[in-house]
Design an enzyme around this catalytic site. Structure first.
Site, PDB file in Angstrom:
ATOM      1  N   PRO A   1      -4.145   0.662  18.798  1.00  0.00           N
ATOM      2  CA  PRO A   1      -3.992   0.246  17.345  1.00  0.00           C
ATOM      3  C   PRO A   1      -3.932   1.337  16.104  1.00  0.00           C
ATOM      4  O   PRO A   1      -3.773   0.857  14.875  1.00  0.00           O
ATOM      5  CB  PRO A   1      -4.918  -0.934  17.129  1.00  0.00           C
ATOM      6  CG  PRO A   1      -5.995  -0.545  18.094  1.00  0.00           C
ATOM      7  CD  PRO A   1      -5.502  -0.041  19.285  1.00  0.00           C
TER       8      PRO A   1
ATOM      9  N   LYS B   1       1.288   0.228  15.101  1.00  0.00           N
ATOM     10  CA  LYS B   1       2.661   0.063  15.453  1.00  0.00           C
ATOM     11  C   LYS B   1       2.871  -1.228  16.142  1.00  0.00           C
ATOM     12  O   LYS B   1       4.096  -1.476  16.419  1.00  0.00           O
ATOM     13  CB  LYS B   1       3.100   1.193  16.217  1.00  0.00           C
ATOM     14  CG  LYS B   1       3.057   2.455  15.545  1.00  0.00           C
ATOM     15  CD  LYS B   1       4.219   2.406  14.505  1.00  0.00           C
ATOM     16  CE  LYS B   1       4.265   3.633  13.365  1.00  0.00           C
ATOM     17  NZ  LYS B   1       4.570   3.305  12.181  1.00  0.00           N
TER      18      LYS B   1
ATOM     19  N   TYR C   1       4.033   6.827  10.056  1.00  0.00           N
ATOM     20  CA  TYR C   1       3.099   5.838   9.449  1.00  0.00           C
ATOM     21  C   TYR C   1       4.142   4.869   8.985  1.00  0.00           C
ATOM     22  O   TYR C   1       3.969   3.568   9.365  1.00  0.00           O
ATOM     23  CB  TYR C   1       2.047   5.995   8.685  1.00  0.00           C
ATOM     24  CG  TYR C   1       0.953   5.153   8.540  1.00  0.00           C
ATOM     25  CD1 TYR C   1      -0.089   4.821   9.648  1.00  0.00           C
ATOM     26  CD2 TYR C   1       1.121   4.094   7.581  1.00  0.00           C
ATOM     27  CE1 TYR C   1      -0.881   3.822   9.496  1.00  0.00           C
ATOM     28  CE2 TYR C   1       0.062   2.976   7.422  1.00  0.00           C
ATOM     29  CZ  TYR C   1      -0.942   3.124   8.404  1.00  0.00           C
ATOM     30  OH  TYR C   1      -2.085   2.074   8.227  1.00  0.00           O
TER      31      TYR C   1
ATOM     32  N   TYR D   1      -9.192   5.693   7.239  1.00  0.00           N
ATOM     33  CA  TYR D   1      -9.130   5.939   8.922  1.00  0.00           C
ATOM     34  C   TYR D   1     -10.368   7.031   8.883  1.00  0.00           C
ATOM     35  O   TYR D   1     -10.174   8.213   8.059  1.00  0.00           O
ATOM     36  CB  TYR D   1      -8.003   6.446   9.420  1.00  0.00           C
ATOM     37  CG  TYR D   1      -6.974   5.589   9.284  1.00  0.00           C
ATOM     38  CD1 TYR D   1      -6.016   5.069   8.400  1.00  0.00           C
ATOM     39  CD2 TYR D   1      -6.721   4.837  10.986  1.00  0.00           C
ATOM     40  CE1 TYR D   1      -5.103   4.176   8.485  1.00  0.00           C
ATOM     41  CE2 TYR D   1      -5.917   3.688  10.953  1.00  0.00           C
ATOM     42  CZ  TYR D   1      -4.958   3.381  10.048  1.00  0.00           C
ATOM     43  OH  TYR D   1      -3.996   2.614  10.081  1.00  0.00           O
TER      44      TYR D   1
ATOM     45  N   HIS E   1       0.811  -1.201   0.079  1.00  0.00           N
ATOM     46  CA  HIS E   1      -0.180  -0.068   0.064  1.00  0.00           C
ATOM     47  C   HIS E   1       0.920   1.379  -0.007  1.00  0.00           C
ATOM     48  O   HIS E   1       1.541   1.499   0.805  1.00  0.00           O
ATOM     49  CB  HIS E   1      -1.099   0.155   1.283  1.00  0.00           C
ATOM     50  CG  HIS E   1      -2.095  -0.778   1.078  1.00  0.00           C
ATOM     51  ND1 HIS E   1      -3.367  -0.665   1.550  1.00  0.00           N
ATOM     52  CD2 HIS E   1      -2.401  -1.863   0.310  1.00  0.00           C
ATOM     53  CE1 HIS E   1      -4.322  -1.566   1.252  1.00  0.00           C
ATOM     54  NE2 HIS E   1      -3.619  -2.354   0.695  1.00  0.00           N
TER      55      HIS E   1
HETATM   56  P1  RFL Z   1       1.027 -11.709  21.728  1.00  0.00           P
HETATM   57  O1  RFL Z   1       0.713 -11.699  20.356  1.00  0.00           O
HETATM   58  O2  RFL Z   1      -0.145 -11.211  22.794  1.00  0.00           O
HETATM   59  O3  RFL Z   1       1.529 -13.187  22.057  1.00  0.00           O
HETATM   60  C1  RFL Z   1       1.846 -13.393  23.457  1.00  0.00           C
HETATM   61  C2  RFL Z   1       1.844 -15.011  23.739  1.00  0.00           C
HETATM   62  O4  RFL Z   1       2.116 -15.261  25.168  1.00  0.00           O
HETATM   63  C3  RFL Z   1       1.135 -16.218  25.398  1.00  0.00           C
HETATM   64  N1  RFL Z   1       1.291 -16.258  27.232  1.00  0.00           N
HETATM   65  C4  RFL Z   1       1.982 -17.110  27.868  1.00  0.00           C
HETATM   66  N2  RFL Z   1       2.434 -18.376  27.514  1.00  0.00           N
HETATM   67  C5  RFL Z   1       3.163 -18.778  28.598  1.00  0.00           C
HETATM   68  N3  RFL Z   1       2.827 -18.825  29.854  1.00  0.00           N
HETATM   69  C6  RFL Z   1       2.074 -17.206  30.191  1.00  0.00           C
HETATM   70  N4  RFL Z   1       1.867 -17.324  31.495  1.00  0.00           N
HETATM   71  C7  RFL Z   1       1.499 -16.756  29.092  1.00  0.00           C
HETATM   72  N5  RFL Z   1       0.721 -15.596  29.079  1.00  0.00           N
HETATM   73  C8  RFL Z   1       0.690 -15.342  27.911  1.00  0.00           C
HETATM   74  C9  RFL Z   1      -0.123 -15.854  25.011  1.00  0.00           C
HETATM   75  O5  RFL Z   1      -0.999 -16.737  24.911  1.00  0.00           O
HETATM   76  C10 RFL Z   1       0.476 -15.276  23.524  1.00  0.00           C
HETATM   77  O6  RFL Z   1       0.200 -16.507  22.560  1.00  0.00           O
HETATM   78  O7  RFL Z   1       2.241 -10.754  22.008  1.00  0.00           O
HETATM   79  P2  RFL Z   1       3.523 -10.438  20.760  1.00  0.00           P
HETATM   80  O8  RFL Z   1       4.101 -11.664  20.347  1.00  0.00           O
HETATM   81  O9  RFL Z   1       4.456  -9.540  21.662  1.00  0.00           O
HETATM   82  O10 RFL Z   1       2.920  -9.849  19.753  1.00  0.00           O
HETATM   83  C11 RFL Z   1       2.297  -8.484  19.704  1.00  0.00           C
HETATM   84  C12 RFL Z   1       1.358  -8.197  18.762  1.00  0.00           C
HETATM   85  O11 RFL Z   1       0.650  -9.335  18.982  1.00  0.00           O
HETATM   86  C13 RFL Z   1       0.224  -7.010  18.942  1.00  0.00           C
HETATM   87  O12 RFL Z   1       1.342  -6.001  19.245  1.00  0.00           O
HETATM   88  C14 RFL Z   1      -0.347  -6.474  17.764  1.00  0.00           C
HETATM   89  O13 RFL Z   1      -1.447  -7.573  17.557  1.00  0.00           O
HETATM   90  C15 RFL Z   1      -0.815  -5.097  17.836  1.00  0.00           C
HETATM   91  N6  RFL Z   1      -2.077  -4.774  16.888  1.00  0.00           N
HETATM   92  C16 RFL Z   1      -1.285  -4.243  15.802  1.00  0.00           C
HETATM   93  N7  RFL Z   1      -0.009  -4.148  15.466  1.00  0.00           N
HETATM   94  C17 RFL Z   1       0.490  -3.712  14.168  1.00  0.00           C
HETATM   95  O14 RFL Z   1       1.741  -3.473  13.928  1.00  0.00           O
HETATM   96  N8  RFL Z   1      -0.439  -3.039  13.195  1.00  0.00           N
HETATM   97  C18 RFL Z   1      -1.844  -3.313  13.161  1.00  0.00           C
HETATM   98  O15 RFL Z   1      -2.630  -3.050  12.464  1.00  0.00           O
HETATM   99  C19 RFL Z   1      -2.249  -3.546  14.615  1.00  0.00           C
HETATM  100  N9  RFL Z   1      -3.521  -3.945  14.840  1.00  0.00           N
HETATM  101  C20 RFL Z   1      -3.269  -4.871  16.908  1.00  0.00           C
HETATM  102  C21 RFL Z   1      -4.192  -4.407  15.928  1.00  0.00           C
HETATM  103  C22 RFL Z   1      -3.691  -5.337  18.108  1.00  0.00           C
HETATM  104  C23 RFL Z   1      -5.234  -5.480  18.267  1.00  0.00           C
HETATM  105  N10 RFL Z   1      -5.712  -6.051  19.548  1.00  0.00           N
HETATM  106  C24 RFL Z   1      -6.679  -6.862  19.444  1.00  0.00           C
HETATM  107  C25 RFL Z   1      -4.778  -5.891  20.960  1.00  0.00           C
HETATM  108  C26 RFL Z   1      -5.489  -4.433  16.008  1.00  0.00           C
HETATM  109  C27 RFL Z   1      -5.888  -5.047  17.364  1.00  0.00           C
HETATM  110  C28 RFL Z   1      -7.491  -5.028  17.242  1.00  0.00           C
HETATM  111  C1  PHB Z   2      -6.013  -4.039  10.731  1.00  0.00           C
HETATM  112  O1  PHB Z   2      -6.209  -4.594   9.582  1.00  0.00           O
HETATM  113  O2  PHB Z   2      -6.369  -4.858  11.694  1.00  0.00           O
HETATM  114  C2  PHB Z   2      -5.644  -2.808  11.326  1.00  0.00           C
HETATM  115  C3  PHB Z   2      -5.143  -1.882  10.440  1.00  0.00           C
HETATM  116  C4  PHB Z   2      -4.588  -0.662  10.657  1.00  0.00           C
HETATM  117  C5  PHB Z   2      -4.482  -0.268  12.051  1.00  0.00           C
HETATM  118  C6  PHB Z   2      -5.219  -1.313  12.733  1.00  0.00           C
HETATM  119  C7  PHB Z   2      -5.522  -2.256  12.557  1.00  0.00           C
HETATM  120  O3  PHB Z   2      -4.197   1.026  12.241  1.00  0.00           O
END
Ligand code: RFL
Ligand code: PHB
Length: 397
Positions: free
Chosen positions: A293, A297, A385, A201, A72
């Site tokens: 989110p 990042k 971004y 957005y 993109h």
């Molecule tokens: P995770 O993915 O939370 O994984 C942690 C893992 O640890 C396990 N765990 C344990 N295991 C053993 N013993 C324990 N006591 C434990 N406690 C926990 C968990 O089960 C899990 O499997 O963290 P990690 O690996 O650091 O990854 C981080 C990312 O998942 C997170 O930063 C992103 O998803 C954030 N995020 C976004 N990031 C982006 O860069 N671009 C995006 O577009 C974006 N969109 C988002 C997002 C996060 C969202 N939510 C739901 C928080 C959109 C959403 C809606």
């Molecule tokens: C997503 O596709 O889940 C998404 C994209 C951009 C954002 C957050 C989430 O800023």
């Protein structure tokens, strides 16, 4: 059992670290509380910065990402009923982002993990850390009705915001900074073509919305909702109706709706814990920091933490130098605070804050008016971004 590095958590941070260490010949074990299916069922991030793409390439898991990911070169901001394109490529000298879901990144990393032959224990209960402030840390966990012990050189805390690793550090050794936002994001995933070929957005009088995607046939949409709302309160029809109301007429008309494959509400939080190293325990990813989110990042910060950590551990084993481990926190935190600031600012810019008055709303509108009608303003959004280069954490400029 004995290994060089115990990694707690098999999210993207833990799996990526395991892969980078394995490639360097460093033996590691991953302990994950959930099952692999559960980890893959969480629908999260969708946007990768170039720096994360490069790290995934280095880890040897980039093949499907390049085949299926969507490059993109811009996105739209919909403000006051008008769409304004942020031309990332033009404003940043040709840089862009890749739309490729976290679920797919995780799937690719799990496949590499399986091929590596390194041990991964899913459904590891009661993971407990011991003696990480000394020379010989060890970890215990329960699996299959038995308690197991692993002796190790280092423990990597990749266990997310609610994990055990950060919680194991004495309170006096850690400083936490936190802001909780007064709303959440309700997300819906559907097998429908995206409403637009780039992300939109939306700042609307009814609240923020985001039109994103996973592929040309799978869409991801979000709505700002009050924290008191429950997923059960939102039928698919109610979601689509509300999204349509927040869009401009052309997008509302073009929107293709369908049944939700997944619907969930995520709270929004800014959080940083400092430092990220405690003796032989090192935190990475969401275990150490959370961003709202809006700026996309979170996953990107996780990837860069892990790259710095892998490099530091490789230096420890190959060169018998702890220089990288000693500066790990500092390197990570500099880029983390930059991403935290952008995510906080972009969240403020795009959402309706329920507790604020009309004057704050007027300030927000005036700021958007400035940003969208100034080259410098648009560039500020675009530069943040697309993200910072990998060597940013090293530079002191
Ligand atoms: P995770 O993915 O939370 O994984 C942690 C893992 O640890 C396990 N765990 C344990 N295991 C053993 N013993 C324990 N006591 C434990 N406690 C926990 C968990 O089960 C899990 O499997 O963290 P990690 O690996 O650091 O990854 C981080 C990312 O998942 C997170 O930063 C992103 O998803 C954030 N995020 C976004 N990031 C982006 O860069 N671009 C995006 O577009 C974006 N969109 C988002 C997002 C996060 C969202 N939510 C739901 C928080 C959109 C959403 C809606
Ligand atoms: C997503 O596709 O889940 C998404 C994209 C951009 C954002 C957050 C989430 O800023």
């Amino acid at each position: 059992m004995r290994t060089q590095v115990v990694i707690v958590g098999a999210g993207p941070s833990g799996l990526l670290l395991g892969q980078l260490l394995h490639q360097a010949g460093i033996d590691n074990v991953i302990l994950e509380r959930q099952s692999a299916e559960y980890v893959l069922g969480r629908i999260r991030a969708g946007v990768l910065e170039q720096v994360a793409v490069d790290i995934l390439d280095e880890a040897g898991v980039g093949q499907r990402m390049h085949a299926e990911g969507l490059p993109h070169e811009g996105f739209d901001l919909l403000v006051d009923g008008q769409r304004h394109r942020i031309d990332l490529a033009r404003l940043t000298g040709g840089r862009r982002v890749l739309v490729y879901g976290q679920t797919e990144v995780t799937r690719d990393l799990m496949a590499a993990r399986a091929a590596s032959g390194q041990t991964t224990v899913y459904e590891a209960a009661n993971v407990t850390l011991h003696d990480f402030d000394g020379e010989r840390p060890w970890v215990t966990y329960a699996h299959g009705g038995q308690t197991h012990r692993i002796d190790t050189d280092f423990i990597a805390g990749c266990d997310g915001f609610h994990g055990v690793c950060r919680a194991s550090v004495p309170r006096s050794a850690i400083t936490e900074y936190e802001k909780v936002y007064p709303f959440g994001w309700l997300g819906l995933l559907s097998d429908t073509p995206p409403v637009h070929h780039e992300l939109i957005y939306v700042n609307s009088p009814r609240g923020f919305a985001l039109c994103s995607m996973r592929s040309r046939t799978r869409s991801r949409y979000y709505l700002q909702v009050p924290l008191t709302d429950k997923v059960e309160d939102w039928s698919d029809a109610a979601f689509w109706d509300e999204l349509r109301r927040r869009l401009d007429p052309a997008a509302a008309e073009a929107l293709v709706t369908g049944p939700a494959l997944e619907k969930s509400i995520a709270p929004l939080r800014s959080f940083v814990s400092e430092p990220m190293r405690f003796g032989r325990l090192l935190l990475a990813g969401d275990a150490a920091h959370i961003v709202p989110p809006t700026g996309a990042k979170g996953l990107n910060l996780a990837a860069t933490d892990v790259k710095y950590l892998a490099d530091a551990l490789i230096e420890h084993y190959r060169e018998r130098s702890d220089a990288g481990l000693n500066t790990y926190s500092e390197r990570c935190l500099r880029r983390i605070w930059r991403a935290e600031r952008f995510s906080w600012w972009f969240t403020r810019l795009m959402h309706r804050f329920p507790n604020e008055g009309e004057i704050e709303h007027k300030f927000q509108q005036a700021e958007l008016d400035y940003l969208l009608h100034s080259e410098a303003g648009a560039r500020t959004i675009a530069e943040n971004y697309v993200g910072l280069p990998l060597d940013f954490g090293l530079r002191r400029a």
